[in-house]
Design a protein around this motif. Structure first.
Motif, PDB file in Angstrom:
ATOM      1  N   VAL A  39       0.846  -1.187   0.000  1.00 20.60           N
ATOM      2  CA  VAL A  39       0.000   0.000   0.000  1.00 20.60           C
ATOM      3  C   VAL A  39       0.889   1.247   0.000  1.00 20.60           C
ATOM      4  O   VAL A  39       1.811   1.347   0.820  1.00 20.60           O
ATOM      5  N   PRO A  40       0.660   2.217  -0.892  1.00 21.70           N
ATOM      6  CA  PRO A  40       1.423   3.468  -0.841  1.00 21.70           C
ATOM      7  C   PRO A  40       1.143   4.225   0.449  1.00 21.70           C
ATOM      8  O   PRO A  40      -0.010   4.409   0.838  1.00 21.70           O
ATOM      9  N   GLY A  41       2.215   4.645   1.108  1.00 18.47           N
ATOM     10  CA  GLY A  41       2.061   5.329   2.385  1.00 18.47           C
ATOM     11  C   GLY A  41       2.639   6.724   2.375  1.00 18.47           C
ATOM     12  O   GLY A  41       3.440   7.095   1.512  1.00 18.47           O
ATOM     13  N   ALA A  42       2.228   7.507   3.352  1.00 16.34           N
ATOM     14  CA  ALA A  42       2.719   8.872   3.502  1.00 16.34           C
ATOM     15  C   ALA A  42       4.175   8.874   3.947  1.00 16.34           C
ATOM     16  O   ALA A  42       4.686   7.890   4.489  1.00 16.34           O
ATOM     17  N   ARG A  43       4.837   9.985   3.698  1.00 16.34           N
ATOM     18  CA  ARG A  43       6.189  10.233   4.188  1.00 16.34           C
ATOM     19  C   ARG A  43       6.139  11.387   5.184  1.00 16.34           C
ATOM     20  O   ARG A  43       5.175  12.153   5.220  1.00 16.34           O
ATOM     21  N   ALA A  44       7.195  11.509   5.978  1.00 17.74           N
ATOM     22  CA  ALA A  44       7.268  12.616   6.927  1.00 17.74           C
ATOM     23  C   ALA A  44       8.648  13.242   6.871  1.00 17.74           C
ATOM     24  O   ALA A  44       9.646  12.555   6.668  1.00 17.74           O
ATOM     25  N   CYS A  56      -1.778  15.573  11.713  1.00 21.34           N
ATOM     26  CA  CYS A  56      -1.835  14.143  11.402  1.00 21.34           C
ATOM     27  C   CYS A  56      -1.406  13.332  12.627  1.00 21.34           C
ATOM     28  O   CYS A  56      -0.333  13.584  13.198  1.00 21.34           O
ATOM     29  N   PRO A  57      -2.194  12.353  13.070  1.00 22.08           N
ATOM     30  CA  PRO A  57      -1.845  11.583  14.262  1.00 22.08           C
ATOM     31  C   PRO A  57      -0.713  10.581  14.047  1.00 22.08           C
ATOM     32  O   PRO A  57      -0.106  10.120  15.009  1.00 22.08           O
ATOM     33  N   SER A  58      -0.424  10.247  12.783  1.00 21.96           N
ATOM     34  CA  SER A  58       0.634   9.265  12.485  1.00 21.96           C
ATOM     35  C   SER A  58       1.474   9.758  11.316  1.00 21.96           C
ATOM     36  O   SER A  58       1.431   9.183  10.212  1.00 21.96           O
ATOM     37  N   PRO A  59       2.241  10.827  11.497  1.00 19.54           N
ATOM     38  CA  PRO A  59       3.005  11.392  10.376  1.00 19.54           C
ATOM     39  C   PRO A  59       3.931  10.364   9.726  1.00 19.54           C
ATOM     40  O   PRO A  59       4.738   9.721  10.402  1.00 19.54           O
ATOM     41  N   GLY A  60       3.771  10.191   8.424  1.00 21.10           N
ATOM     42  CA  GLY A  60       4.627   9.281   7.677  1.00 21.10           C
ATOM     43  C   GLY A  60       4.454   7.827   8.023  1.00 21.10           C
ATOM     44  O   GLY A  60       5.346   7.004   7.761  1.00 21.10           O
ATOM     45  N   ALA A  61       3.322   7.446   8.586  1.00 20.62           N
ATOM     46  CA  ALA A  61       3.125   6.054   8.996  1.00 20.62           C
ATOM     47  C   ALA A  61       1.693   5.586   8.768  1.00 20.62           C
ATOM     48  O   ALA A  61       1.141   4.835   9.556  1.00 20.62           O
ATOM     49  N   HIS A  62       1.093   6.042   7.658  1.00 22.05           N
ATOM     50  CA  HIS A  62      -0.275   5.624   7.354  1.00 22.05           C
ATOM     51  C   HIS A  62      -0.466   5.586   5.840  1.00 22.05           C
ATOM     52  O   HIS A  62       0.272   6.233   5.082  1.00 22.05           O
ATOM     53  N   PRO A  63      -1.462   4.829   5.357  1.00 20.41           N
ATOM     54  CA  PRO A  63      -1.708   4.770   3.918  1.00 20.41           C
ATOM     55  C   PRO A  63      -2.163   6.118   3.368  1.00 20.41           C
ATOM     56  O   PRO A  63      -2.769   6.921   4.065  1.00 20.41           O
ATOM     57  N   THR A 127      11.286  -7.629  11.287  1.00 15.61           N
ATOM     58  CA  THR A 127      11.807  -6.300  10.980  1.00 15.61           C
ATOM     59  C   THR A 127      12.225  -5.587  12.265  1.00 15.61           C
ATOM     60  O   THR A 127      11.780  -5.940  13.363  1.00 15.61           O
ATOM     61  N   VAL A 128      13.088  -4.580  12.098  1.00 12.56           N
ATOM     62  CA  VAL A 128      13.386  -3.656  13.198  1.00 12.56           C
ATOM     63  C   VAL A 128      13.119  -2.249  12.686  1.00 12.56           C
ATOM     64  O   VAL A 128      13.409  -1.917  11.531  1.00 12.56           O
ATOM     65  N   THR A 129      12.562  -1.411  13.555  1.00  9.28           N
ATOM     66  CA  THR A 129      12.180  -0.065  13.166  1.00  9.28           C
ATOM     67  C   THR A 129      13.104   0.963  13.810  1.00  9.28           C
ATOM     68  O   THR A 129      13.745   0.686  14.827  1.00  9.28           O
ATOM     69  N   PRO A 130      13.164   2.171  13.244  1.00  4.97           N
ATOM     70  CA  PRO A 130      13.988   3.219  13.853  1.00  4.97           C
ATOM     71  C   PRO A 130      13.425   3.709  15.186  1.00  4.97           C
ATOM     72  O   PRO A 130      14.084   4.470  15.888  1.00  4.97           O
ATOM     73  N   THR A 131      12.234   3.271  15.541  1.00 12.79           N
ATOM     74  CA  THR A 131      11.657   3.614  16.841  1.00 12.79           C
ATOM     75  C   THR A 131      12.004   2.566  17.901  1.00 12.79           C
ATOM     76  O   THR A 131      11.494   2.636  19.018  1.00 12.79           O
ATOM     77  N   LEU A 178      10.368   5.428   8.156  1.00 14.23           N
ATOM     78  CA  LEU A 178       9.235   5.442   9.075  1.00 14.23           C
ATOM     79  C   LEU A 178       9.162   6.788   9.787  1.00 14.23           C
ATOM     80  O   LEU A 178      10.009   7.107  10.629  1.00 14.23           O
ATOM     81  N   GLY A 179       8.193   7.586   9.419  1.00 16.02           N
ATOM     82  CA  GLY A 179       7.936   8.837  10.119  1.00 16.02           C
ATOM     83  C   GLY A 179       9.074   9.829  10.113  1.00 16.02           C
ATOM     84  O   GLY A 179       9.188  10.647  11.028  1.00 16.02           O
ATOM     85  N   GLY A 180       9.947   9.769   9.097  1.00 16.91           N
ATOM     86  CA  GLY A 180      11.071  10.680   9.029  1.00 16.91           C
ATOM     87  C   GLY A 180      12.196  10.342   9.984  1.00 16.91           C
ATOM     88  O   GLY A 180      13.150  11.116  10.130  1.00 16.91           O
ATOM     89  N   LEU A 181      12.136   9.162  10.630  1.00 18.64           N
ATOM     90  CA  LEU A 181      13.124   8.780  11.635  1.00 18.64           C
ATOM     91  C   LEU A 181      14.219   7.876  11.093  1.00 18.64           C
ATOM     92  O   LEU A 181      15.215   7.626  11.773  1.00 18.64           O
ATOM     93  N   GLY A 182      14.033   7.362   9.885  1.00 21.21           N
ATOM     94  CA  GLY A 182      15.008   6.455   9.312  1.00 21.21           C
ATOM     95  C   GLY A 182      14.331   5.232   8.729  1.00 21.21           C
ATOM     96  O   GLY A 182      13.116   5.036   8.872  1.00 21.21           O
ATOM     97  N   PRO A 183      15.113   4.374   8.060  1.00 21.43           N
ATOM     98  CA  PRO A 183      14.523   3.224   7.386  1.00 21.43           C
ATOM     99  C   PRO A 183      14.197   2.077   8.336  1.00 21.43           C
ATOM    100  O   PRO A 183      14.844   1.886   9.362  1.00 21.43           O
ATOM    101  N   VAL A 184      13.178   1.321   7.975  1.00 20.34           N
ATOM    102  CA  VAL A 184      12.909   0.026   8.601  1.00 20.34           C
ATOM    103  C   VAL A 184      13.839  -0.986   7.944  1.00 20.34           C
ATOM    104  O   VAL A 184      14.085  -0.927   6.737  1.00 20.34           O
ATOM    105  N   ARG A 185      14.362  -1.923   8.726  1.00 17.23           N
ATOM    106  CA  ARG A 185      15.318  -2.903   8.192  1.00 17.23           C
ATOM    107  C   ARG A 185      14.883  -4.318   8.551  1.00 17.23           C
ATOM    108  O   ARG A 185      14.097  -4.534   9.472  1.00 17.23           O
TER     109      ARG A 185
END
Length: 227
Positions: A39-44, A56-63, A127-131, A178-185
């Motif tokens: 699904v195409p998602g937003a960026r932050a 936006c409640p989920s910047p860069g983390a929603h469709p 996966t691991v997230t930047p959060t 993810l949310g402007g914090l860095g890539p998911v790996r």
């Protein structure tokens, strides 16, 4: 799913021949090889979401509401063409179809993964997230079953940092930001044997719960419930 290792090489070499963008190729790998919709998602950037909503409640983390998903089974050409309609979009995977997700703190997830590998447990992608979260792909239904499974294992009142994501949720797919914090790996990348048939949550939950419990501050631990 009708793909072989030779098919992977052919698809990737075809991508090079066609000079496709890396994102279009990654989308095609998810849809064509692993059998997952994308699904195409937003960026932050700087905390602002590309959807344009200032609160936006989920910047860069929603469709993206206006963009359609690329369905599972879509091949390279069609996937790349479809993704070209939403340049710069993040790749999101819908949860609750081919897999649910068990979500824990990254360090607990890393320790649990080492234990699981030593024990020879069946494993799907992780996966691991930047959060600082680790996300274990498990068979659909885990989100609905989690409270009962934790109760049966004696972990229902342990205050664990462990949750399950199910239908209606989306996770950001590597290597999207993810949310402007860095890539998911990928901590454990998908393979053909388990991408379409991830393990049942109950097979991993005992180890995950135990390691999450061990990660709690001493004053918050309780005895019992270990594997």
């Amino acid at each position: 799913m009708g793909f072989t290792i030779g098919g992977i090489r052919e698809m990737r070499s075809g991508a090079r021949r066609r000079h496709r963008g890396t994102e279009g190729t990654a989308v095609a790998e998810y849809t064509g090889l692993w059998g997952w919709a994308v699904v195409p998602g937003a960026r932050a950037e700087a905390g602002a979401c590309s959807c344009g909503d200032p609160v936006c409640p989920s910047p860069g983390a929603h469709p993206l509401g206006f963009a359609g998903e690329v369905p599972s089974g879509t091949g390279l050409d069609r996937a790349a063409d479809a993704w070209a309609q939403t340049p710069g979009a993040a790749m999101l995977l819908p949860v609750g179809r081919s897999f649910d997700v068990l979500d824990v703190a990254e360090q607990a997830g890393r320790r649990a993964l080492v234990r699981m590998e030593r024990m020879g447990l069946p494993l799907g992608p992780v996966t691991v997230t930047p959060t600082g979260r680790a996300q274990f792909f498990v068979a659909p239904g885990a989100a609905a079953e989690l409270p009962e499974l934790l109760y049966r294992m004696g972990w229902d009142d342990a205050g664990l940092d462990l949750r399950a994501l199910g239908p209606g949720a989306h996770i950001t797919a590597p290597p999207s930001d993810l949310g402007g914090l860095g890539p998911v790996r990928w901590l454990r990348p998908p393979v053909l044997d388990t991408a379409a048939t991830p393990p049942q949550a109950r097979l991993l939950l005992g180890t995950l719960a135990y390691v999450c419990h061990r990660s709690l501050r001493p004053g918050k631990r309780r005895t019992g419930g270990g594997p």
